[in-house]
Each structure stands twice: as C-alpha cells, then as structure tokens.
Scaffold this motif. Sequence first.
Motif, mmCIF file in Angstrom:
data_model
loop_
_atom_site.group_PDB
_atom_site.id
_atom_site.type_symbol
_atom_site.label_atom_id
_atom_site.label_comp_id
_atom_site.label_asym_id
_atom_site.label_seq_id
_atom_site.Cartn_x
_atom_site.Cartn_y
_atom_site.Cartn_z
ATOM 1 N N LEU A 556 0.863 -1.194 0.000
ATOM 2 C CA LEU A 556 0.000 0.000 0.000
ATOM 3 C C LEU A 556 0.895 1.238 0.000
ATOM 4 O O LEU A 556 2.078 1.161 0.325
ATOM 5 C CB LEU A 556 -0.891 -0.011 1.246
ATOM 6 C CG LEU A 556 -2.026 -1.043 1.230
ATOM 7 C CD1 LEU A 556 -2.616 -1.195 2.619
ATOM 8 C CD2 LEU A 556 -3.126 -0.660 0.248
ATOM 9 N N GLN A 560 -0.361 4.648 4.133
ATOM 10 C CA GLN A 560 -1.274 3.597 4.593
ATOM 11 C C GLN A 560 -0.499 2.373 5.073
ATOM 12 O O GLN A 560 -1.033 1.267 5.095
ATOM 13 C CB GLN A 560 -2.209 3.180 3.449
ATOM 14 C CG GLN A 560 -3.308 4.195 3.136
ATOM 15 C CD GLN A 560 -4.219 3.656 2.045
ATOM 16 O OE1 GLN A 560 -3.856 3.598 0.885
ATOM 17 N NE2 GLN A 560 -5.407 3.246 2.419
ATOM 18 N N GLU A 565 -5.303 -4.560 3.799
ATOM 19 C CA GLU A 565 -6.498 -4.493 2.946
ATOM 20 C C GLU A 565 -6.708 -5.832 2.273
ATOM 21 O O GLU A 565 -5.755 -6.473 1.832
ATOM 22 C CB GLU A 565 -6.332 -3.407 1.876
ATOM 23 C CG GLU A 565 -6.924 -2.076 2.273
ATOM 24 C CD GLU A 565 -6.917 -1.066 1.125
ATOM 25 O OE1 GLU A 565 -7.172 -1.477 -0.021
ATOM 26 O OE2 GLU A 565 -6.649 0.111 1.389
ATOM 27 N N VAL A 567 -9.135 -7.453 -0.854
ATOM 28 C CA VAL A 567 -10.071 -7.122 -1.933
ATOM 29 C C VAL A 567 -10.434 -8.402 -2.669
ATOM 30 O O VAL A 567 -9.549 -9.161 -3.103
ATOM 31 C CB VAL A 567 -9.456 -6.107 -2.936
ATOM 32 C CG1 VAL A 567 -10.466 -5.729 -3.989
ATOM 33 C CG2 VAL A 567 -8.967 -4.870 -2.216
ATOM 34 N N GLU A 584 -10.052 -14.301 3.637
ATOM 35 C CA GLU A 584 -9.683 -13.061 4.331
ATOM 36 C C GLU A 584 -9.144 -13.365 5.724
ATOM 37 O O GLU A 584 -8.127 -12.817 6.148
ATOM 38 C CB GLU A 584 -10.896 -12.131 4.428
ATOM 39 C CG GLU A 584 -10.550 -10.794 5.046
ATOM 40 C CD GLU A 584 -11.711 -9.790 5.039
ATOM 41 O OE1 GLU A 584 -11.500 -8.659 5.510
ATOM 42 O OE2 GLU A 584 -12.811 -10.137 4.577
ATOM 43 N N LYS A 605 -1.769 -5.272 0.585
ATOM 44 C CA LYS A 605 -3.126 -5.462 0.060
ATOM 45 C C LYS A 605 -3.197 -6.849 -0.582
ATOM 46 O O LYS A 605 -2.366 -7.183 -1.434
ATOM 47 C CB LYS A 605 -3.406 -4.373 -0.973
ATOM 48 C CG LYS A 605 -4.802 -4.371 -1.551
ATOM 49 C CD LYS A 605 -4.902 -3.201 -2.521
ATOM 50 C CE LYS A 605 -6.312 -2.979 -3.007
ATOM 51 N NZ LYS A 605 -6.382 -1.799 -3.876
ATOM 52 N N ARG A 607 -5.078 -9.125 -3.018
ATOM 53 C CA ARG A 607 -6.074 -9.092 -4.100
ATOM 54 C C ARG A 607 -6.369 -10.521 -4.548
ATOM 55 O O ARG A 607 -5.538 -11.166 -5.189
ATOM 56 C CB ARG A 607 -5.551 -8.264 -5.273
ATOM 57 C CG ARG A 607 -5.410 -6.775 -4.928
ATOM 58 C CD ARG A 607 -4.657 -6.023 -6.000
ATOM 59 N NE ARG A 607 -5.300 -6.139 -7.307
ATOM 60 C CZ ARG A 607 -4.710 -5.846 -8.458
ATOM 61 N NH1 ARG A 607 -3.459 -5.412 -8.464
ATOM 62 N NH2 ARG A 607 -5.353 -5.985 -9.596
#
Length: 747
Positions: A556, A560, A565, A567, A584, A605, A607
Amino acid sequence: MTISYAFRLINALKNTKKSSVFQIELQKYSSHVKYAEHKPLEKIRNIGISAHIDSGKTTLTERILFYTGRIDQMHEVKGKDNVGAVMDSMELERQRGITIQSAATYTIWKEHNINIIDTPGHVDFTVEVERALRVLDGAILVLCSVGGVQSQTLTVNRQMKRYNVPCLAFINKLDRLGANPERVLKQMRSKLKHNAAFIHLPIGLEKECQGILDLVEEKAIYFDGEYGEQVRLDEIPQDRRTEVKERRHELIEHLSNVDETLGELFLEEKTPTVNDLKQALRRSTLKRAFTPVLLGTALKNKGIQPLLDAVLTYLPHPGEVENTALLNESKDGEGQTIVLDPTRDNKKPFVGLAFKLEVSKFGQLTYLRCYQGMLKRGDHIFNARTYKKVKISRLVRMHSNNMEEVNEVLAGDIFALFGVDCASGDTFVNDAKLQLAMESIHVPDPVVSMSIKPKQNKDRDNFSKAVARFTKEDPTFQFHYDSDNKETIVSGMGELHLEIYAQRMEREYNCPVELGKPKVAFRETLISPCAFDYLHKKQSGGAGQYARVSGIIEPLPPHQNTVLEFVDETVGTNIPKQFVPGVERGFLDTCEKGYLSGHKVSGVKFRLQDGAHHIVDSSELAFFLAAKGAVKDVFDVGAWQILEPVMFVEVTLPDEFHGTVVGQLNKRGGIITGTEGAEGWTSIYAEVPLNNMFGYAGELRSMTQGKGEFSMEYSRYSPCLPDVQEQLIRKHQEEMGLLPDQKKKKN
C-alpha cells in the motif's frame, strides 16, 4: 439523599454543645441542594481543559473551583504544604506533580452549571484526553506564554478537530520570565492553522503583570484582594488606547472573514456594538471558524473570572451541539443516522455513552454522558452492544474523587454509575427495542512494549487482578503472553505510561514488578507486488480439503503502511462467495506474525483474483489454510522490509546547549526538521526512530544540567536502516533456533 441529610441534622441538633457539627452538616446540606438543582439546558456548559504537559491546566481548574465557591482553599500542584490540587486525587499525581487520570467536577458560575474535565498533558495518557473530548461540547486550550504551541498541543488540537469541539484559547503564565503572548498567537496561526485573534491584552508581563485589557468591552480589568477574587473594572490607560483600538480593529477584521453579519457591517464601515461583536464571536466559535484568545496567569490569580465569563458567552450549551447515533432497525442490517434530541424532555428515550471506566473499592465506576432523555435512580437501562439489562441503584456526580449522589440526570449531564459491566465507548438506552449505537472513541495503537513479571511468585494473584483492572480502565494499556519468548508483555503509549502502572501495582496491590527492556512495535511490509497461486489439497480418507487461491499481494502507499487491505476481485463461481471470508481470515491471521522478525505485517493489500473449489472437499477451513499457504509463499519469494515507528520529538533547552543536543539527536538517527529560539531558549523539532529514544530523558538532563526537557509523539512508520533490519532478523532466527550453528547443535 435529602432524607439522610435531614437525619444527620436532627442528630447534630440533639447535642447543642456540638453546634459546629450542626453548622458543618447544614453547610453540606445547602451545598448539596445548590449543586443537585437542575438548570435549564441553556445554562449548562460541558467543557474540558486540555494542553501540553506543564501548561497549568490543573492550577487553572483549581482557581476556577475556588472562584466559583466549590472549594474554600487553593493548593498548588507541587505545593510546599504537600496537599496538592483537588483534581489530582491520586497519590502518584501529587508526588510527581502531573495529571495521570482525567478528573471530572461540576460547579456553578453566574447561575450556570459548568461540568469540567481536567485532562492529562503527557502524550502517554493521550487516551484520557481522547475520551474526554468525545463527550464534551467545548474546550479550553491552555498554552504556556513561554512554551507556546508544543508537540502535545498539536495532538490535542487534532483531537478537538476529530470530534468537532469548539474551543477558547487561554495563554497562561504571563508572569513567567520570557512570556511572549504575541509569539504564541503567531504559532497558533501558523502551526495550528487557527483563525485566531486576541480578545485580551496584557497590562504588563513577567513581574509587571497587573491585569488585562478587554478588547470587546474596552475596559481594563484588575484583580484585587489576597487571591485576586475582587474584579475591578477601570478605564483603559491613556498610553494603551491606540494599541487597543488597533487590536480591536484586527479582531473585527479576522471575524469579518468568517461571519457574514459582521462582514456586512465591516464593508459598510459601521462600528459594531459590543453586543454585535459578542454575537459574532459566539457564532464563529461554535462553527470552529474562529478561536478567541484570552490571557492570564492562573498561579498569580489573574484572568480566571473573564475566562469563566467567556465560557458562558462563547462556548455552546448541549442544545447547540448536534449529536448523532446509528439506528439499526432494518432486517438487512443497514442503519440510519438519527439526530439525538438534547431538550430536557423526559418523554424521550434515554441515550447515554460510557466514556471512562474506573475500578474502585466499591466496584466499577462508569462515567457517562446523557445525550437524550432522563435517567432516575431505580430505572433499568440496556447496553446496546451486549443487550444486558442493568438496574440503576446509585446515581452519582463526581467532584474529583468525591461522589455526590443525585436522584436523576437529564440530557447534557455528566454522571457516574456503579455496578455496570461494560466497555469504554458503549451506548446505553432505557428501551431494549431501541437498537442505537453512538460513535465510539478513537483509541491510538500502543507504541512501546516491555516484559513484566512479579518479583515474587506469591504475588501472582494480585498481579493478575491489577492487570485485569488496568487493561479494562485504559484501552491503550494492553497485555498478552508471548508464547515464543515465554514472557508476559505489556504495551502502552510510552515508557512513563508503563512505569506509572508498574508503580500503581506496587502501591495499590502490594505487588512489586520487574519491567524488562522496552520492545518497539516494528512492522513488516512488502516492497514490490508479488503474484501467488496456491493449491491446498489434503486427502486422508473420508471428506478431504481442497482449495485453490490465486492473485496478487502488493504494498500500500506509504501513508497507509499501518493497515491491511483485502479485496475480492473474483468473477464467476470458481470461489463460491461463502468461502471468501475464510480467505480473508487466513490472510489476516498470517499477518499477525511475519517471517522476517516475528512482528506484525502491515501496509499490504491481498487481491484475490481467481481460484478453484471442489464440490465436496471445499470448505471455509480449506480456503483459510490456502490463504495462509499463499501468504507464506509470498514471504519466501517476495522482497520484504521492516518498518519502525518514527517519533516527532520536541526538545526545549537553553541556547548554550544547542550544539551538544543537536549532535546527540543526529547520533540517535534523528532528522532535525526545524528550530525556534526566543530569549535564551531554543526549541528543536526532530523526527527520531522510537528504537533510538530509550534512555534519552536521563541523557538530556545530564547534557543540559537538568534544564532541558523533551516530549515526543508518534509520527509515522518508515523503513528502518539495513543494519537494524539485519539485527532484528538475526535475533528472530536465534529465538526460533534457525541459525546454521544452532541447527548443527540440534543435529
């Protein structure tokens, strides 16, 4: 409460010799009646007093209580009589001369009821300021006329902004050598970005401080009598009239920029009346568009009464502040925001917020603010989070550590309850069907950890009681057992924070403890994006486990780098939606402990782009394990680095030691961001890694002959130096037994 007082009065009357006892009881009774009386909403003010450490908050509160008749005698924070200020009720506070816990009180000034919360100034106790500002309608920002805007002032200012709290600025300590309110005003405008202007001017500074000039009323105010209790208004001295006229014009100019009504008068070149000016000041202050700056010296008893008048005139009453709650009535779980009604109407359902917990010998004391409706002794209330029902057996209002019982509380009141099991930030209602939740309190993450253990094994029971109490009271004081290092770890906001709790364990629980070397909350993060494609497959008879996940883990942006995160970018049914939460959870669980140094992973992050499932063997657990395996693969092939917390440090010292201190900060890996000097004193601003700041307090004292002082607060996380990273990785490998020589020994 009234009946018990009546009985005590009758008993006192039976023995006429003890007339003094009767007088004392009568005085207590009349005092109780005076403070128990409910005022209209317009005559209530809920204010906090906040500032940098040692700016004079507690001394100011002491003066306010004296002038409003709440206390009969004033005592100094570190006075020679060893009594200490009323609001510093803890023995440790009186010894150290600092405020550790926020303390609440209420008093009456000119028929207005003022609820006051005196907060700590030290950055280590910042959560006390946080939760006080969450429930207050207005605040007094105290600034030292010598120190000006300091590091904790910036933190307090941010907290006021977060909760949208209007404030007055009070520049204190005009009697100090080197007092310069002009410089402080410039700092307020440049550093705090406040649209601020004086509404007072000093009549003399340092030893010559005699009183203040009021720019709104255009009067000189003097404080006569032994304790400055007699306020005398006079004409402005002839030699100051031009200055007052210019400063008044400057005040009107600053107000005209943010207030339309006054702006029109200004454009029409009409002179506003005193009333016009007061109304414009009030409107602008409530909108946080303007900050009135008042002057005084609490220690020398000057400027306090005009400050109290300004609190009534310019700060909001509870009816002028919009407070909202989330109403969660819909079946789909979507809530709607409703505005709470602060009018003193007992037909409205009760809504209150628990903002502070304190465990005393009588049980848990919970401080609440009533936002709507009424609460009476004997009523039942419900915790909106746990749905537990509680009967109110005692309702009290606090005057420092003294409790004064009341029969009922109304909207706008700050009060306390006993025997309520809850957490800080819980919402209470008197109707179980009303699913309301108010915005909770922002709690900063701890930045320092230390190992802790009782000195003697026999104290383990007391140790666990103390830890259970303190972690419940203070959400920034955290406790866990590190199974890898086989030690108990406490985390907090700084060395002083943890030291204070260690001393309280010894004093209050007779449990001496040993604190180990502080551990810093390092973080691990990814440098560049890394793709993953992981298959988790297990077959051992019966239903097996099958899950495949693929995607990208990427860093990130730097601002941040403390968050994680996840997604879900999957399309179609390759990974059924009911298994995505498992992925998650697997990602977040693995990030709890990184593979480089064993610290948390942040600033990445996850993904999730594709995958596969089996109609029989796939489950949420299988996808949980697949996500863990995918993150481990990225650890093996990706480029990782360790982040360390960097602190904003402000050092104040005499000019003569400037070079030595700067050299020492550079040696500790600090980057000097600015310096500011005034009349023999210098403030150095720097950014230094927290890992390099341990033991700095003693070093600074020895370098500056005890004259230097420093404060620090968390600034950001940034990559640590390669040699520090190497040390951390090696230390972690030693602890895990992964070094080559350790492996040979095992073999």
